[in-house]
Scaffold this motif. Structure first.
Motif, PDB file in Angstrom:
ATOM      1  N   ARG A  29       0.822  -1.213   0.000  1.00 58.97           N
ATOM      2  CA  ARG A  29       0.000   0.000   0.000  1.00 58.97           C
ATOM      3  C   ARG A  29       0.856   1.264   0.000  1.00 58.97           C
ATOM      4  NH1 ARG A  29      -5.090   0.504  -1.685  1.00 58.97           N
ATOM      5  NH2 ARG A  29      -5.821   2.558  -1.127  1.00 58.97           N
ATOM      6  N   LEU A  30       2.083   1.158   0.483  1.00 62.63           N
ATOM      7  CA  LEU A  30       2.966   2.322   0.499  1.00 62.63           C
ATOM      8  C   LEU A  30       3.213   2.875  -0.905  1.00 62.63           C
ATOM      9  CD1 LEU A  30       5.638   1.352   3.188  1.00 62.63           C
ATOM     10  CD2 LEU A  30       3.910   3.146   3.342  1.00 62.63           C
ATOM     11  N   PHE A  31       3.147   2.021  -1.919  1.00 66.16           N
ATOM     12  CA  PHE A  31       3.363   2.508  -3.279  1.00 66.16           C
ATOM     13  C   PHE A  31       2.159   3.305  -3.782  1.00 66.16           C
ATOM     14  CE2 PHE A  31       6.621  -0.676  -2.945  1.00 66.16           C
ATOM     15  CZ  PHE A  31       7.659  -0.152  -3.687  1.00 66.16           C
ATOM     16  N   VAL A  32       0.966   3.009  -3.284  1.00 66.85           N
ATOM     17  CA  VAL A  32      -0.184   3.863  -3.574  1.00 66.85           C
ATOM     18  C   VAL A  32      -0.037   5.186  -2.839  1.00 66.85           C
ATOM     19  CG1 VAL A  32      -2.692   4.054  -3.428  1.00 66.85           C
ATOM     20  CG2 VAL A  32      -1.645   1.855  -3.964  1.00 66.85           C
ATOM     21  N   LEU A  33       0.424   5.138  -1.595  1.00 67.34           N
ATOM     22  CA  LEU A  33       0.682   6.367  -0.848  1.00 67.34           C
ATOM     23  C   LEU A  33       1.714   7.236  -1.553  1.00 67.34           C
ATOM     24  CD1 LEU A  33       0.354   8.074   1.747  1.00 67.34           C
ATOM     25  CD2 LEU A  33       2.166   6.683   2.773  1.00 67.34           C
ATOM     26  N   CYS A  34       2.687   6.605  -2.179  1.00 68.24           N
ATOM     27  CA  CYS A  34       3.701   7.338  -2.931  1.00 68.24           C
ATOM     28  C   CYS A  34       3.061   8.146  -4.060  1.00 68.24           C
ATOM     29  CB  CYS A  34       4.725   6.356  -3.485  1.00 68.24           C
ATOM     30  SG  CYS A  34       5.725   6.990  -4.821  1.00 68.24           S
ATOM     31  N   LEU A  35       2.134   7.544  -4.797  1.00 64.22           N
ATOM     32  CA  LEU A  35       1.452   8.267  -5.868  1.00 64.22           C
ATOM     33  C   LEU A  35       0.587   9.390  -5.313  1.00 64.22           C
ATOM     34  CD1 LEU A  35       0.381   5.307  -8.193  1.00 64.22           C
ATOM     35  CD2 LEU A  35       2.228   6.939  -8.560  1.00 64.22           C
ATOM     36  N   GLN A  36      -0.037   9.170  -4.168  1.00 63.54           N
ATOM     37  CA  GLN A  36      -0.845  10.221  -3.553  1.00 63.54           C
ATOM     38  C   GLN A  36       0.024  11.396  -3.113  1.00 63.54           C
ATOM     39  OE1 GLN A  36      -2.914   8.139  -0.438  1.00 63.54           O
ATOM     40  NE2 GLN A  36      -4.489   7.354  -1.806  1.00 63.54           N
ATOM     41  N   ILE A  37       1.189  11.096  -2.568  1.00 62.59           N
ATOM     42  CA  ILE A  37       2.118  12.164  -2.174  1.00 62.59           C
ATOM     43  C   ILE A  37       2.562  12.956  -3.395  1.00 62.59           C
ATOM     44  CG2 ILE A  37       4.423  12.616  -1.227  1.00 62.59           C
ATOM     45  CD1 ILE A  37       3.997  10.192   0.600  1.00 62.59           C
ATOM     46  N   ALA A  38       2.924  12.245  -4.457  1.00 62.39           N
ATOM     47  CA  ALA A  38       3.354  12.928  -5.684  1.00 62.39           C
ATOM     48  C   ALA A  38       2.238  13.784  -6.257  1.00 62.39           C
ATOM     49  CB  ALA A  38       3.813  11.896  -6.716  1.00 62.39           C
TER      50      ALA A  38
END
Length: 258
Positions: A93-102
């Motif tokens: 899920r951290l990789f989805v969070l990464c896209l949200q941060i970007a």
């Protein structure tokens, strides 16, 4: 005849026990897993997907999960399986969070944060939603389900059932994953940050040279148009960078990143 039935019943009970243990680990991951565990996916569909993944993983997990032979009490063992599955799902899920941060950084840098609205159940700018949906579509199209199945099978060797997971190992995995998510998210949004900085510096210089000019009335539409143009150019490259990092993680999910 009676002995054969008793043997069949015993085999069925063992298989159901193994299936339940595997279901707990798979279910914990599916609750927060990208794509399959999104809030848009109905609960019944998630349950069906969990059962499908359990049936796929069960033959490979069968040698590692046997009848209760652990020193841990049965409730603690089952709780540990759910915790392991939830942690695996959070690491993905951290990789989805990464896209949200970007997406959040890009939207704030180019004044696109108020355009449109989110439909994923999580409040976020439209840029972030676009990045998340595009990233999830790419990952599923390129075989996310197959790689997640491999992660499930590999987890039984790294995190064997019947033992509570090591808290220090979870801490190292978690810190490495969170730091990587923030670094990757900022890397994807870096073109928007640089463009926004250059634009605001230029706008300030123009306002300094011509105080009578209402630069805000002229600059806001130009900033929005430039942000959309930059989004069209930079979004494909950012998704490629994100997907390469995601593929690297899926290839070696149990390596501790620093």
């Amino acid at each position: 005849m009676t002995e054969d039935l008793a043997l069949l019943l015993q085999s069925t009970q063992n298989l159901l026990w193994v299936g339940f243990v595997v279901f707990l680990r798979v279910g914990g991951t599916m609750a927060v897993m990208p794509a399959f565990g999104e809030m848009l996916v109905p609960t019944r569909v998630k349950l069906a997907l969990t059962l499908a993944f359990t049936a796929i993983v069960l033959p490979g997990a069968l040698p590692h999960v046997q009848a209760p032979q652990s020193s841990l009490p049965i409730p603690v063992w089952l709780f540990a399986e759910a915790v392991i599955g939830l942690f695996l799902g959070l690491m993905l899920r951290l990789f989805v969070l990464c896209l949200q941060i970007a997406g959040t950084i890009a939207a704030q840098s180019t004044s696109l944060s108020q355009l449109f609205g989110g439909t994923t159940g999580e409040p976020q700018p439209a840029v972030g939603e676009l990045l998340v949906l595009a990233g999830l579509a790419i990952s599923v199209h390129l075989g996310l389900h197959v790689k997640v199945t491999q992660i499930f099978l590999g987890s039984y060797q790294v995190l064997p059932p019947g033992a509570f997971p090591d808290a220090d190992l979870f801490r190292q995995w978690g810190l490495g994953g969170i730091s990587q998510a923030f670094a990757l998210g900022f890397s994807i949004a870096a073109p928007f940050v640089i463009a926004g900085l250059i634009y605001n510096v230029a706008l300030g210089a123009i306002n300094r040279a011509m105080p009578q000019l209402m630069v805000s009335m002229i600059g806001a539409p130009a900033q929005t148009l430039g942000g959309l143009a930059l989004l069209m150019v930079a979004l494909p490259t950012g998704l490629v960078v994100w997907h390469d990092a995601f593929e690297t993680f899926l290839a070696a999910p149990f390596e501790v990143t620093r």
